[in-house]
Scaffold this active site. Sequence first.
Site, PDB file in Angstrom:
ATOM      1  N   GLN A  75       0.625  -1.332  -0.138  1.00 53.56           N
ATOM      2  CA  GLN A  75       0.038   0.197   0.056  1.00 53.56           C
ATOM      3  C   GLN A  75       0.908   1.349   0.049  1.00 53.56           C
ATOM      4  O   GLN A  75       0.433   2.140   0.568  1.00 53.56           O
ATOM      5  CB  GLN A  75      -0.972  -0.215   1.229  1.00 53.56           C
ATOM      6  CG  GLN A  75      -2.049  -1.215   1.077  1.00 53.56           C
ATOM      7  CD  GLN A  75      -2.994  -0.718  -0.052  1.00 53.56           C
ATOM      8  OE1 GLN A  75      -3.206   0.493  -0.755  1.00 53.56           O
ATOM      9  NE2 GLN A  75      -3.575  -1.621  -0.766  1.00 53.56           N
ATOM     10  N   SER A  76       1.925   1.205  -0.401  1.00 53.72           N
ATOM     11  CA  SER A  76       2.871   2.275  -0.600  1.00 53.72           C
ATOM     12  C   SER A  76       2.586   3.656  -1.294  1.00 53.72           C
ATOM     13  O   SER A  76       2.011   3.600  -2.343  1.00 53.72           O
ATOM     14  CB  SER A  76       4.203   1.702  -1.249  1.00 53.72           C
ATOM     15  OG  SER A  76       4.913   2.807  -1.557  1.00 53.72           O
ATOM     16  N   ASN A  77       2.049   4.635  -0.462  1.00 56.00           N
ATOM     17  CA  ASN A  77       1.841   5.903  -1.247  1.00 56.00           C
ATOM     18  C   ASN A  77       2.969   6.438  -2.207  1.00 56.00           C
ATOM     19  O   ASN A  77       2.477   7.048  -3.278  1.00 56.00           O
ATOM     20  CB  ASN A  77       1.659   7.036  -0.328  1.00 56.00           C
ATOM     21  CG  ASN A  77       0.346   6.527   0.862  1.00 56.00           C
ATOM     22  OD1 ASN A  77      -0.755   6.372   0.368  1.00 56.00           O
ATOM     23  ND2 ASN A  77       0.770   6.705   2.054  1.00 56.00           N
TER      24      ASN A  77
END
Length: 337
Positions: A75-77
């Site tokens: 879920q890396s921004n």
Amino acid sequence: MAEFHYPERLSLARLPTPVQRMDRLSEELGVNLLVKRDDLTGMELSGNKIRKLEFVLADALARNSTAVLTTGGLQSNHCRATALAAVGLGLRPYLLLHTPDGEPPPEPDGNHLLCLMVGADIRYIPTEQYPDSDAHLARWALELIANDERPFAIPSGASTPLGALGYVAMVDELLGQHRAGDLPGGNLPDAIAHACGSGGTAAGLAIGARVYGLDVKVVSYAVCDDTAYFHQKIDRIIDGAAQRFDGLPGSKDVSYEVTDEFKGVGYALSTAEELAFLRDLARADALLLDPVYSGKAFRGLVEELRRKDRYQPGSTVLFVHTGGLFGLFPKRKELEL
Ligand SMILES: *Cc1c(COP(=O)(O)O)cnc(C)c1O
């Protein structure tokens, strides 16, 4: 110090981001509490990473790259902002994402879904291999070169000396907003608080305060690792920037504070208390924070303000909302709404 000149920079973020006052919390906590809405740097580019990428991707283009290669959690921004920005610039995005078992999830969601939407080429590794991600990226880069790509590798979070300039520039932006009368209450902050995950934002803010002569306490709320780790990492970014760019101070000439007290049970893991805090804040003030970064940091800030710790009563405290809202969606079950 020589005068500082910024290197090449792309215009990707919607700037300046607005600053809003949290009236209820200011009243309750006895400070002038402001939020700088860096979640509003864009829709798909939302959050703090795009400020760093304005410099980093300018470098990628200057080197005639055809692709960018970077890494982070599922879920890396950072990976989402990089993939979206890259596609917009005509660069192909390659992402190395870590998941607990090294497999993609059965249903894509949140940031990961958006990465798939823009056609990012994604490989998955187990989280336990994430400490070796640089070696994975290096191997993948060689494969890409053999396939006639010119890949540009970006370390996790774009927290390089070059990327940190995005938050040096944010301090300048803030001073401009102050001069223009765009800060509610009219005061410059006495403290700037923010979530810290790879150190680039902290490094940039600390450098920026010094470069622009802003007398401010920078407080970084770690969401992973620990205080000692971040001091080392942030100092390394600051010293790297001082080495590379004339006119920037070294780590001995800047100051910032790190606390790891509010990181909770681990990176991207949430406790029921943390999620309840997010729900209550949304319901009382319509402020939406993310569970992985800004929520933990803001909770730490509020807690320390309640304790009358670290911050002067009556002072102006600016929290940087670093974005991350797409990370709320994969937590839909845990949020118990
Ligand atoms: C990456 C990130 C941070 C942390 O910034 P660093 O510069 O990596 O320390 C904070 N908040 C959000 C929402 C992020 O995505």
